[in-house]
Design an enzyme around this catalytic site. Structure first.
Site, PDB file in Angstrom:
ATOM      1  N   ASN A  10       1.178  -1.281   0.348  1.00  0.00           N
ATOM      2  CA  ASN A  10       0.036  -0.205   0.005  1.00  0.00           C
ATOM      3  C   ASN A  10       0.977   1.310   0.047  1.00  0.00           C
ATOM      4  OD1 ASN A  10      -2.220   2.042   0.678  1.00  0.00           O
ATOM      5  ND2 ASN A  10      -2.974   1.748   2.735  1.00  0.00           N
ATOM      6  N   LYS A  12       0.188   4.529  -0.248  1.00  0.00           N
ATOM      7  CA  LYS A  12      -0.097   5.258  -0.241  1.00  0.00           C
ATOM      8  C   LYS A  12      -0.084   6.286  -0.646  1.00  0.00           C
ATOM      9  CE  LYS A  12       0.222   3.437   4.308  1.00  0.00           C
ATOM     10  NZ  LYS A  12      -0.393   2.708   6.145  1.00  0.00           N
ATOM     11  N   HIS A  94     -10.051   1.003   4.448  1.00  0.00           N
ATOM     12  CA  HIS A  94      -8.756   1.308   5.284  1.00  0.00           C
ATOM     13  C   HIS A  94      -8.666   1.972   6.622  1.00  0.00           C
ATOM     14  CE1 HIS A  94      -3.883   2.545   6.109  1.00  0.00           C
ATOM     15  NE2 HIS A  94      -4.306   1.286   5.838  1.00  0.00           N
ATOM     16  N   GLU A  96      -6.870   4.702   7.216  1.00  0.00           N
ATOM     17  CA  GLU A  96      -7.248   6.546   7.197  1.00  0.00           C
ATOM     18  C   GLU A  96      -8.104   6.839   6.732  1.00  0.00           C
ATOM     19  OE1 GLU A  96      -3.163   5.421   5.175  1.00  0.00           O
ATOM     20  OE2 GLU A  96      -2.716   5.326   7.214  1.00  0.00           O
ATOM     21  N   GLU A 164      -6.187  -5.245  10.250  1.00  0.00           N
ATOM     22  CA  GLU A 164      -4.571  -4.269  10.494  1.00  0.00           C
ATOM     23  C   GLU A 164      -4.808  -3.477  11.937  1.00  0.00           C
ATOM     24  OE1 GLU A 164      -2.812  -2.467   6.611  1.00  0.00           O
ATOM     25  OE2 GLU A 164      -4.746  -2.021   6.776  1.00  0.00           O
ATOM     26  N   GLY A 170       2.083   2.375  10.933  1.00  0.00           N
ATOM     27  CA  GLY A 170       2.638   3.349  10.914  1.00  0.00           C
ATOM     28  C   GLY A 170       3.366   3.856  11.922  1.00  0.00           C
ATOM     29  N   SER A 210       2.572  -1.589   9.946  1.00  0.00           N
ATOM     30  CA  SER A 210       4.417  -2.257  10.269  1.00  0.00           C
ATOM     31  C   SER A 210       4.861  -3.158  10.314  1.00  0.00           C
ATOM     32  CB  SER A 210       4.472  -1.627  12.079  1.00  0.00           C
ATOM     33  OG  SER A 210       4.239  -0.239  12.150  1.00  0.00           O
TER      34      SER A 210
END
Ligand code: PGA
Length: 247
Positions: A10, A12, A94, A96, A164, A170, A210
């Site tokens: 991903n 991003k 996701h 985010e 996730e 992150g 991560s």
């Protein structure tokens, strides 16, 4: 049931035409385990270019899409447009999108339904926040998110479920293999109880948060971890080691 190992990168909102094309070229040259399915989540404006650069054995995903085909939705892209640029997957739900852009479970469900009806594969993401984990509500949160997805799926062959945990994304704080396995196992059981035994045993449940070259092998050894969704490390050479993590 043999589930083909699945690794998604991903990217991003990172990179540019030059750097991402170079990354794609380096992947084309790398030695990759043919038993692993690999998909790259490119920024929407680069999907076309990346699709043309990447070897056709690798998939390309959009990182989001809208819930209808066309219309007055400034700034959105549809599954039809994604397909038109040669991508066959989309990442939906996701963290985010959920927590930075405030997408609801309901909207994510509608997007899943529309993307699947257009023939895209869907990487559908679920995961709890740190306060939810600390409050002991991880199961409740991920089951509720999964239900909104499951209610919108007819053909599970086109779905990969990504667990996730938000606290791991992150942050450099990978879930331990035991933490990942525990939730994956529970998600599979949820699918068995709420969808079907066949779906539970065939759906790939991948872990994201991560993942690195250093953490991937042990995670890949967990029996319910069928692959990864990788952010930061997918932009680095170690991504090849992550793709090849399954022994
Ligand atoms: P990360 O991102 O690997 O950088 O934690 C994972 C993701 O957001 O899918």
């Amino acid at each position: 049931m043999v589930r083909k190992f699945f690794v998604g990168g991903n990217w991003k909102m990172n990179g540019n035409k030059k750097s991402l094309s170079e990354l794609a070229c380096s992947i084309n040259k790398a030695k990759i385990n043919p038993d692993t399915e690999v998909v790259f989540g490119a920024p929407a404006v680069y999907i076309d270019c990346i699709r043309q650069t990447l070897d056709c054995k690798y998939g390309v995903a959009a990182q989001n899409c809208y819930k209808v085909a066309t219309g007055a939705f400034t700034g959105e892209i549809s599954p039809a447009m994604i397909k038109d640029c040669g991508a066959t997957w989309v990442i939906l739900g996701h963290s985010e999108r959920r927590h930075v852009f405030g997408e609801s479970d309901e909207l994510i469900g509608q997007k899943v339904a529309h993307a699947l009806s257009e023939g895209l594969g869907v990487i559908a993401c679920v995961g709890e926040k740190l306060d939810e984990r600390e409050a002991g509500t991880t199961d409740k949160v991920v089951f509720a998110q999964t239900k909104f997805i499951a209610d919108n799926v007819k053909d599970w062959a086109k779905v990969v479920l990504a667990y996730e945990p938000v606290w791991a994304i992150g942050t450099g704080k990978t879930a331990t293999p035991q933490q990942a396995q525990e939730v994956h196992e529970k998600l599979r059981k949820w699918l068995k109880d709420n969808v079907s035994e066949a779906v539970a045993s065939s759906v790939r449940i991948i872990y994201g948060g991560s993942v690195t070259g250093a953490t991937c092998k042990e995670l890949a050894g967990m029996c319910d971890v069928d692959g990864f969704l990788v952010g930061g490390a997918s932009l680095k050479p170690e991504f090849v080691d992550i793709i090849n993590a399954k022994q």
